[in-house]
Design a protein around this motif. Structure first.
Motif, PDB file in Angstrom:
ATOM      1  N   ILE A  23      61.961 105.389  61.967  1.00  0.00           N
ATOM      2  CA  ILE A  23      60.916 106.316  62.412  1.00  0.00           C
ATOM      3  C   ILE A  23      61.462 107.222  63.514  1.00  0.00           C
ATOM      4  N   LYS A  24      62.171 106.632  64.471  1.00  0.00           N
ATOM      5  CA  LYS A  24      62.765 107.443  65.549  1.00  0.00           C
ATOM      6  C   LYS A  24      63.718 108.497  64.984  1.00  0.00           C
ATOM      7  N   PHE A  25      64.547 108.083  64.030  1.00  0.00           N
ATOM      8  CA  PHE A  25      65.486 109.012  63.405  1.00  0.00           C
ATOM      9  C   PHE A  25      64.741 110.131  62.680  1.00  0.00           C
ATOM     10  N   ALA A  26      63.728 109.754  61.900  1.00  0.00           N
ATOM     11  CA  ALA A  26      62.980 110.741  61.120  1.00  0.00           C
ATOM     12  C   ALA A  26      62.265 111.749  62.008  1.00  0.00           C
ATOM     13  N   LEU A  27      61.903 111.351  63.199  1.00  0.00           N
ATOM     14  CA  LEU A  27      61.166 112.237  64.102  1.00  0.00           C
ATOM     15  C   LEU A  27      62.059 113.086  65.001  1.00  0.00           C
ATOM     16  N   THR A  28      63.368 113.005  64.813  1.00  0.00           N
ATOM     17  CA  THR A  28      64.251 113.864  65.618  1.00  0.00           C
ATOM     18  C   THR A  28      63.993 115.322  65.239  1.00  0.00           C
ATOM     19  N   ASP A  29      64.290 116.202  66.167  1.00  0.00           N
ATOM     20  CA  ASP A  29      64.058 117.635  65.937  1.00  0.00           C
ATOM     21  C   ASP A  29      64.783 118.136  64.688  1.00  0.00           C
ATOM     22  N   GLU A  30      66.014 117.680  64.489  1.00  0.00           N
ATOM     23  CA  GLU A  30      66.802 118.148  63.340  1.00  0.00           C
ATOM     24  C   GLU A  30      66.161 117.763  62.012  1.00  0.00           C
ATOM     25  N   ILE A  31      65.770 116.519  61.878  1.00  0.00           N
ATOM     26  CA  ILE A  31      65.186 116.057  60.614  1.00  0.00           C
ATOM     27  C   ILE A  31      63.838 116.727  60.383  1.00  0.00           C
ATOM     28  N   ALA A  32      63.021 116.838  61.424  1.00  0.00           N
ATOM     29  CA  ALA A  32      61.721 117.508  61.297  1.00  0.00           C
ATOM     30  C   ALA A  32      61.898 118.967  60.893  1.00  0.00           C
ATOM     31  N   ALA A  33      62.879 119.648  61.487  1.00  0.00           N
ATOM     32  CA  ALA A  33      63.134 121.054  61.144  1.00  0.00           C
ATOM     33  C   ALA A  33      63.631 121.176  59.704  1.00  0.00           C
ATOM     34  N   ASN A  34      64.504 120.266  59.280  1.00  0.00           N
ATOM     35  CA  ASN A  34      64.988 120.273  57.899  1.00  0.00           C
ATOM     36  C   ASN A  34      63.838 120.111  56.914  1.00  0.00           C
ATOM     37  N   ALA A  35      62.906 119.212  57.236  1.00  0.00           N
ATOM     38  CA  ALA A  35      61.761 118.972  56.356  1.00  0.00           C
ATOM     39  C   ALA A  35      60.895 120.225  56.243  1.00  0.00           C
ATOM     40  N   LYS A  36      60.671 120.901  57.340  1.00  0.00           N
ATOM     41  CA  LYS A  36      59.871 122.134  57.325  1.00  0.00           C
ATOM     42  C   LYS A  36      60.574 123.235  56.523  1.00  0.00           C
ATOM     43  N   THR A  37      61.874 123.361  56.702  1.00  0.00           N
ATOM     44  CA  THR A  37      62.644 124.368  55.972  1.00  0.00           C
ATOM     45  C   THR A  37      62.602 124.103  54.473  1.00  0.00           C
ATOM     46  N   LEU A  38      62.791 122.840  54.080  1.00  0.00           N
ATOM     47  CA  LEU A  38      62.751 122.493  52.658  1.00  0.00           C
ATOM     48  C   LEU A  38      61.370 122.768  52.077  1.00  0.00           C
ATOM     49  N   SER A  39      60.336 122.476  52.819  1.00  0.00           N
ATOM     50  CA  SER A  39      58.968 122.734  52.362  1.00  0.00           C
ATOM     51  C   SER A  39      58.763 124.217  52.075  1.00  0.00           C
ATOM     52  N   LYS A  40      59.278 125.065  52.951  1.00  0.00           N
ATOM     53  CA  LYS A  40      59.151 126.515  52.744  1.00  0.00           C
ATOM     54  C   LYS A  40      59.884 126.955  51.481  1.00  0.00           C
ATOM     55  N   LYS A  41      61.039 126.359  51.225  1.00  0.00           N
ATOM     56  CA  LYS A  41      61.797 126.694  50.010  1.00  0.00           C
ATOM     57  C   LYS A  41      61.031 126.239  48.762  1.00  0.00           C
ATOM     58  N   ILE A  42      60.464 125.049  48.825  1.00  0.00           N
ATOM     59  CA  ILE A  42      59.696 124.516  47.699  1.00  0.00           C
ATOM     60  C   ILE A  42      58.500 125.416  47.402  1.00  0.00           C
ATOM     61  N   ALA A  43      57.866 125.934  48.445  1.00  0.00           N
ATOM     62  CA  ALA A  43      56.689 126.781  48.278  1.00  0.00           C
ATOM     63  C   ALA A  43      56.993 128.066  47.521  1.00  0.00           C
ATOM     64  N   THR A  44      58.256 128.494  47.521  1.00  0.00           N
ATOM     65  CA  THR A  44      58.612 129.727  46.822  1.00  0.00           C
ATOM     66  C   THR A  44      58.964 129.489  45.359  1.00  0.00           C
ATOM     67  N   GLU A  45      59.117 128.231  44.972  1.00  0.00           N
ATOM     68  CA  GLU A  45      59.493 127.918  43.594  1.00  0.00           C
ATOM     69  C   GLU A  45      58.310 128.091  42.645  1.00  0.00           C
ATOM     70  N   LYS A  46      58.637 128.425  41.434  1.00  0.00           N
ATOM     71  CA  LYS A  46      57.630 128.531  40.371  1.00  0.00           C
ATOM     72  C   LYS A  46      58.039 127.534  39.279  1.00  0.00           C
TER      73      LYS A  46
END
Length: 113
Positions: free
Chosen positions: A75-98
């Motif tokens: 949980i501590k690892f998953a909540l690091t700034d890097e992992i949280a930012a990666n998750a947000k970035t991937l979500s934005k990429k997924i949102a553009t997919e059709k």
């Protein structure tokens, strides 16, 4: 409460801890939150490792190795700034997919052959 849709819940949390099923993993990726995955069968192991390899989740914890300390560390690892930012970035990429549209095009093309 009988059930809560992942699509509603996951957007409201900082991270998700789950079994790593395809649907649950996809919902976590779409929501843009890190995953802590404890796989126990079938494709769950592949999704757990994929989330980790993409940098959007902690290293998978096998069911037999699960402990409160390992879960807390994940949980501590998953909540690091890097992992949280990666998750947000991937979500934005997924949102553009059709994905459904592209899949339908491939199926139609195959049927036309």
């Amino acid at each position: 409460m009988d059930s809560i849709p992942h699509s509603w819940l996951f957007k409201r949390v900082s991270a998700v801890c789950h079994h790593g099923g395809a649907g649950t993993t996809a919902a976590g990726l779409k929501a843009g939150v890190p995953s802590i995955i404890v796989p126990f069968s079938n494709d769950q192991f592949a999704w757990a490792h994929r989330a980790y390899d993409l940098g959007v989740g902690s290293k998978p914890i096998s069911k037999k190795d699960l402990s409160s300390n390992k879960l807390a560390d994940a949980i501590k690892f998953a909540l690091t700034d890097e992992i949280a930012a990666n998750a947000k970035t991937l979500s934005k990429k997924i949102a553009t997919e059709k994905g459904a549209r592209e899949c339908a095009k491939i199926i139609v093309k195959c049927l036309e052959m």
